[in-house]
Design a protein around this motif. Structure first.
Motif, mmCIF file in Angstrom:
data_model
loop_
_atom_site.group_PDB
_atom_site.id
_atom_site.type_symbol
_atom_site.label_atom_id
_atom_site.label_comp_id
_atom_site.label_asym_id
_atom_site.label_seq_id
_atom_site.Cartn_x
_atom_site.Cartn_y
_atom_site.Cartn_z
ATOM 1 N N PHE A 3 41.702 -6.373 -12.349
ATOM 2 C CA PHE A 3 42.685 -5.782 -13.254
ATOM 3 C C PHE A 3 42.904 -4.308 -12.947
ATOM 4 C CE2 PHE A 3 43.383 -3.215 -17.071
ATOM 5 C CZ PHE A 3 44.673 -3.611 -17.368
ATOM 6 N N LEU A 4 41.831 -3.577 -12.686
ATOM 7 C CA LEU A 4 41.971 -2.143 -12.421
ATOM 8 C C LEU A 4 42.782 -1.879 -11.166
ATOM 9 C CD1 LEU A 4 38.428 -0.840 -13.396
ATOM 10 C CD2 LEU A 4 40.542 -0.727 -14.710
ATOM 11 N N LYS A 9 48.090 -0.304 -9.086
ATOM 12 C CA LYS A 9 49.223 -0.604 -8.215
ATOM 13 C C LYS A 9 50.534 -0.717 -8.985
ATOM 14 C CE LYS A 9 50.704 -3.849 -4.652
ATOM 15 N NZ LYS A 9 50.323 -5.063 -3.891
ATOM 16 N N PHE A 10 50.525 -1.428 -10.121
ATOM 17 C CA PHE A 10 51.761 -1.726 -10.847
ATOM 18 C C PHE A 10 51.971 -0.877 -12.094
ATOM 19 C CE2 PHE A 10 50.508 -5.821 -8.873
ATOM 20 C CZ PHE A 10 51.546 -5.913 -7.972
ATOM 21 N N GLY A 11 50.951 -0.179 -12.544
ATOM 22 C CA GLY A 11 51.085 0.578 -13.791
ATOM 23 C C GLY A 11 51.059 -0.377 -14.968
ATOM 24 N N PRO A 12 51.640 0.002 -16.100
ATOM 25 C CA PRO A 12 51.594 -0.864 -17.286
ATOM 26 C C PRO A 12 52.680 -1.947 -17.295
ATOM 27 C CG PRO A 12 52.577 1.220 -17.860
ATOM 28 C CD PRO A 12 52.143 1.327 -16.418
ATOM 29 N N ALA A 16 54.177 -7.997 -13.778
ATOM 30 C CA ALA A 16 53.651 -7.850 -12.422
ATOM 31 C C ALA A 16 52.139 -8.063 -12.390
ATOM 32 C CB ALA A 16 54.004 -6.477 -11.871
ATOM 33 N N ILE A 17 51.430 -7.534 -13.378
ATOM 34 C CA ILE A 17 49.981 -7.707 -13.425
ATOM 35 C C ILE A 17 49.627 -9.170 -13.690
ATOM 36 C CG2 ILE A 17 47.899 -7.130 -14.744
ATOM 37 C CD1 ILE A 17 48.977 -4.304 -14.994
ATOM 38 N N ALA A 18 50.366 -9.807 -14.596
ATOM 39 C CA ALA A 18 50.105 -11.219 -14.885
ATOM 40 C C ALA A 18 50.321 -12.077 -13.641
ATOM 41 C CB ALA A 18 51.011 -11.688 -16.014
ATOM 42 N N LYS A 19 51.362 -11.784 -12.893
ATOM 43 C CA LYS A 19 51.633 -12.555 -11.680
ATOM 44 C C LYS A 19 50.571 -12.292 -10.611
ATOM 45 C CE LYS A 19 55.380 -13.685 -8.549
ATOM 46 N NZ LYS A 19 56.771 -13.416 -8.177
ATOM 47 N N ALA A 20 50.147 -11.038 -10.465
ATOM 48 C CA ALA A 20 49.149 -10.689 -9.448
ATOM 49 C C ALA A 20 47.787 -11.307 -9.761
ATOM 50 C CB ALA A 20 49.026 -9.185 -9.334
ATOM 51 N N MET A 30 47.314 -7.578 -23.430
ATOM 52 C CA MET A 30 46.130 -7.177 -24.185
ATOM 53 C C MET A 30 45.224 -6.289 -23.335
ATOM 54 S SD MET A 30 45.188 -10.540 -26.520
ATOM 55 C CE MET A 30 44.313 -11.287 -25.181
ATOM 56 N N LEU A 31 45.062 -6.622 -22.051
ATOM 57 C CA LEU A 31 44.232 -5.800 -21.175
ATOM 58 C C LEU A 31 44.820 -4.405 -20.991
ATOM 59 C CD1 LEU A 31 43.373 -8.477 -18.465
ATOM 60 C CD2 LEU A 31 41.818 -7.497 -20.155
#
Length: 79
Positions: A3-4, A9-12, A16-20, A30-31
């Motif tokens: 996650f970090l 890489k993607f910021g908030p 994008a974070i969910a896909k990665a 939530m994270l």
């Protein structure tokens, strides 16, 4: 990818974070919120420390009653 790493890489960006990370978007949100809250509390603690003030009171500390318009400490009729 952790996650970090994804946050760096993607910021908030929740999508994008969910896909990665291959997790639901709600979980990435939530994270992100938890991460941003930690950053805010850390910055506030540093500010208070630099100003020479005490940090936040513990959440389990007893609280005083909040006075409001019309509050009368001598009024006991509702007891």
């Amino acid at each position: 990818m952790t996650f970090l790493e994804a946050y760096a890489k993607f910021g908030p960006d929740t999508m994008a974070i969910a896909k990665a990370l291959d997790i639901p978007e709600q979980e990435s949100d939530m994270l992100i919120n938890a991460r941003m809250n930690r950053e805010y509390l850390r910055s506030q603690a540093e500010y208070l420390r630099s100003a020479g003030r005490q940090q936040f009171e513990p959440s389990n500390a007893p609280r005083k009653p909040v006075r409001f318009a019309g509050y009368d400490e001598t009024e006991k009729s509702w007891w």
